[in-house]
Design an enzyme around this catalytic site. Structure first.
Site, PDB file in Angstrom:
ATOM      1  N   GLU A  58      17.412 -11.237  -6.992  1.00 43.85           N
ATOM      2  CA  GLU A  58      17.486 -11.313  -5.531  1.00 43.85           C
ATOM      3  C   GLU A  58      17.641  -9.882  -5.053  1.00 43.85           C
ATOM      4  O   GLU A  58      18.671  -9.252  -5.268  1.00 43.85           O
ATOM      5  CB  GLU A  58      18.658 -12.197  -5.105  1.00 43.85           C
ATOM      6  CG  GLU A  58      18.573 -12.624  -3.648  1.00 43.85           C
ATOM      7  CD  GLU A  58      19.306 -11.680  -2.729  1.00 43.85           C
ATOM      8  OE1 GLU A  58      18.621 -10.900  -2.015  1.00 43.85           O
ATOM      9  OE2 GLU A  58      20.540 -11.719  -2.702  1.00 43.85           O
ATOM     10  N   GLU A  66      14.523  -0.170   3.417  1.00 38.71           N
ATOM     11  CA  GLU A  66      15.783  -0.866   3.694  1.00 38.71           C
ATOM     12  C   GLU A  66      16.890   0.158   3.928  1.00 38.71           C
ATOM     13  O   GLU A  66      17.248   0.917   3.026  1.00 38.71           O
ATOM     14  CB  GLU A  66      16.151  -1.790   2.532  1.00 38.71           C
ATOM     15  CG  GLU A  66      17.335  -2.678   2.819  1.00 38.71           C
ATOM     16  CD  GLU A  66      17.605  -3.685   1.709  1.00 38.71           C
ATOM     17  OE1 GLU A  66      17.992  -4.818   2.027  1.00 38.71           O
ATOM     18  OE2 GLU A  66      17.423  -3.327   0.528  1.00 38.71           O
ATOM     19  N   CYS A  89      21.094  -7.919   2.860  1.00 44.15           N
ATOM     20  CA  CYS A  89      19.669  -7.895   2.505  1.00 44.15           C
ATOM     21  C   CYS A  89      18.839  -8.766   3.428  1.00 44.15           C
ATOM     22  O   CYS A  89      17.631  -8.559   3.550  1.00 44.15           O
ATOM     23  CB  CYS A  89      19.492  -8.334   1.053  1.00 44.15           C
ATOM     24  SG  CYS A  89      20.218  -9.944   0.686  1.00 44.15           S
ATOM     25  N   LYS A  94      29.424  -9.017 -14.451  1.00 45.26           N
ATOM     26  CA  LYS A  94      29.759  -7.627 -14.175  1.00 45.26           C
ATOM     27  C   LYS A  94      29.760  -7.386 -12.663  1.00 45.26           C
ATOM     28  O   LYS A  94      28.715  -7.200 -12.050  1.00 45.26           O
ATOM     29  CB  LYS A  94      28.761  -6.662 -14.826  1.00 45.26           C
ATOM     30  CG  LYS A  94      29.223  -5.204 -14.747  1.00 45.26           C
ATOM     31  CD  LYS A  94      28.097  -4.212 -14.826  1.00 45.26           C
ATOM     32  CE  LYS A  94      27.378  -4.033 -13.529  1.00 45.26           C
ATOM     33  NZ  LYS A  94      28.209  -3.434 -12.434  1.00 45.26           N
TER      34      LYS A  94
END
Length: 481
Positions: free
Chosen positions: A251, A385, A285, A177
Site C-alpha cells: 500500500e 506526493e 496517502c 516492524k
C-alpha cells in the site's frame, strides 16, 4: 516519558540483542518524550525463528477459526479499554492533532477491527463445490505462513491492524516492524496482544529502521511481506520478493484528485475537503491534494478552498482546538517547505500559506497550510506526493478533461467527485482509475477493499479481500463415484 527496555519477541518480553535505542522527539516541542530499544538483524532472526516454529509446529495455524476470532475479540476489547490513552500517545509521538487521533487513529482502528471480525465470521475457510465430474471438491483457504509486516508512522495502529488482524484470523504468525518514528506505540501493541492469549511465537514487535526492515524482507523464513510506505521503497520490496517468489502486498503513495463538477456548491466542497484533503495535517496517502475545478467556477472554488484553509488553527496537537499539527520530523518539515518554494518557482499562484512557520509558533516542525492556484498537472507540485497540508487547484474545461487530468498520474489510490447529482457523480467515478473513491466525501469503508491502481500498490486490505491476502488456496478432489 514512556520508555521500554525490552522487545516483544514471540509473545515474550526479552532483552534486545544490542544496547541501541530509538529516542522519540516531540514534533511539537522538539523535546524527548520516549524511547525504545532498536531491534537488530539478530532480533529479527530470533523473531522469525519463533514465528517459524509456531507456524510449522504450533497449534495456531490449525486452531479452529472460531477460536482465532475469539482471540482477536480479546485483543479488540483490550484495545478499546485503552483508547483515550492510545490517542494521546500517538499525538505525542508523531504529532497527529488529538481530534484526529480519536477519530482517524484509534477510532478507525476499532472500526477496522470490527470489520475484520465480521468478515471472518462469514469467511469460507473451507467450502465444498460440485466438481466438473459431479463429485465434490473441497476448497480450503489456508494461512500463507510467516508474515513480515513493515508499517509507517502516520497512522501506526490503524495500518498495523489492517495487516496484523487478517493475518491472525487466517492463522498466520507475524513479525511486525513498526517505524522508528513511532516505536513506543508499536510496543504498546505488544502489551495489548499479551491480553489476547495468543500461543507462544505467534507475534513479535521489533521497532527498527530501514536496514533491519530489509533484512526482514529478505529473510528466507518469511513467506509473505506486507508493507505500507513510499512507492520508492515499495518498488524495492517488490523486486526482492519477486526474485524469491515471496508473496507481497503493498500500500503505497497517492496524489488523489478531487473532481469538482460544475453543479457542486463550492462552500460545501471546501468544508468536505477539510477532512478529505487535510486529515492528519495532510500526512495521509489518501489525501485529496489535487482539486480539479471547472473554469466556469474556478475562482469560486479557489476562494472557498483558500478561505477554509486560511481559517484552520495550527498548533499543539494535544489541544483539541487545533485542526493542524506539526509534521512528524524536521526532515518532513523541510521536505514540505521545499515544495512550497518549488510551487512558486514553477509559476503556481500562492493563494494562502507559503514558506515559513505559522504565526505564533517558533518551535516544532510546523508548516503553513497552503493553497496553490493556476496549477498545471505537469508541475511537480501536482505530480509528486508532498505529504503535508498543501492543496493544488487545477482548472479544467469539461468533464472529459477532468477525468483525463485525474488519471494523468502514476498513482491511483483514492479520489472524490463533488456534485449535486450523486448518480452522475458515480458515473464520473467509474471512469477514474483509482482504488477507492467517494462522492461528496472521502471515507474508508471497512467492509470494502482498499488499495491502489498503478504505482499506488499491489493487493487490497479490509473486507473479505483483506483476509484473502493472507491465505493460500488448496483444492482437494474427492474420488469419482
Amino acid at each position: 516519558m514512556l520508555e521500554y527496555k525490552e522487545l516483544y519477541v514471540g509473545g515474550r518480553w526479552v532483552a534486545p540483542a544490542s544496547d541501541r535505542r530509538i529516542r522519540v522527539v516531540s514534533p511539537h516541542t522538539a523535546e524527548p518524550v520516549g524511547s525504545a530499544p532498536e531491534a537488530t538483524e539478530e532480533d529479527v532472526d530470533r523473531a522469525v525463528a519463533a514465528a517459524r516454529t509456531a507456524f510449522d509446529e504450533g497449534p495456531w495455524p490449525h486452531t479452529p477459526p472460531a477460536e482465532r476470532i475469539a482471540a482477536v475479540r480479546r485483543f479488540a476489547a483490550a484495545y478499546l479499554a485503552r483508547q483515550e490513552e492510545l490517542a494521546e500517545l500517538i499525538s505525542t509521538e508523531m504529532g497527529a492533532p488529538l481530534w484526529f487521533s480519536h477519530v482517524g487513529q484509534v477510532g478507525a482502528t476499532l472500526m477496522a477491527l470490527d470489520g475484520f471480525l465480521n468478515a471472518a465470521e462469514q469467511y469460507p475457510f473451507e467450502e465444498r463445490r460440485t466438481g466438473s465430474f459431479g463429485t465434490p471438491v473441497i476448497v480450503r483457504r489456508e494461512p500463507v505462513g510467516v508474515a513480515g509486516m513493515i508499517t509507517p508512522w502516520n497512522v501506526p495502529h490503524f495500518v498495523t491492524v489492517a495487516k496484523l488482524v487478517p493475518a491472525l484470523l487466517a492463522g498466520c504468525t507475524v513479525v511486525l516492524k513498526p517505524a522508528p518514528e513511532t516505536p513506543v506505540s508499536g510496543l504498546v501493541l505488544g502489551e495489548i496482544l499479551d491480553q489476547a492469549g495468543l500461543p507462544e511465537g505467534v507475534v513479535s514487535v521489533l521497532p527498527a529502521g530501514r536496514e533491519v526492515g530489509e533484512h526482514l524482507v529478505r529473510h528466507p523464513g518469511v513467506d509473505k511481506i506486507a508493507f505500507t510506505g513510499s512507492t520508492a521503497a515499495g518498488r524495492r520490496i517488490a523486486a526482492v520478493c519477486g526474485n524469491d517468489l515471496r508473496r507481497v502486498t503493498l500500500e503505497l503513495g497517492g496524489k488523489s484528485a478531487a473532481i469538482v463538477l460544475d453543479d457542486a456548491d463550492p462552500d460545501q466542497v471546501a468544508q468536505g475537503l477539510q477532512m478529505a484533503a487535510l486529515m492528519n495535517s495532510g500526512q495521509a496517502c489518501i489525501a485529496q491534494s489535487r482539486v480539479l475545478a471547472p473554469r466556469s467556477r474556478y475562482d469560486e472554488v479557489v476562494g472557498a478552498v483558500a478561505g477554509m484553509v486560511s481559517g484552520l488553527s495550527v498548533g499543539d496537537p494535544l489541544d483539541m482546538a487545533n485542526y493542524i499539527g506539526p509534521m512528524v520530523a524536521r526532515r518532513q518539515q523541510e521536505r514540505v517547505e521545499s515544495y512550497l518554494r518549488l510551487g512558486q518557482d514553477e509559476g503556481a499562484r500562492l493563494v494562502t500559506g507559503g514558506p515559513g512557520m505559522p504565526d505564533g509558533l517558533d518551535t516544532g516542525w510546523y508548516v503553513r497550510p497552503t493553497v496553490f492556484a493556476d496549477v498545471h498537472n505537469d508541475m511537480r507540485i501536482a505530480r509528486e506526493e508532498i505529504f503535508g497540508p498543501v492543496l493544488c487547484v487545477i482548472p479544467y474545461d469539461d468533464e472529459d478533461e477532468a477525468v483525463r487530468i485525474a488519471n494523468d498520474s502514476e498513482y491511483g489510490l483514492a479520489g472524490t467527485v463533488w456534485t449535486a447529482d450523486v448518480e452522475h457523480g458515480v458515473d464520473v467515478a467509474r471512469r477514474v482509475r483509482t482504488g477507492t473513491l467517494g462522492i461528496n466525501q472521502y471515507l474508508l469503508d471497512f467492509n470494502a477493499p482498499f488499495g491502489g491502481f498503478k504505482a499506488s500498490g499491489i493487493g487490497r486490505e479490509f473486507g473479505p479481500e483483506g483476509l484473502d491476502a493472507y491465505v493460500e488456496l488448496k483444492s482437494i478432489c474427492l474420488p469419482l463415484g
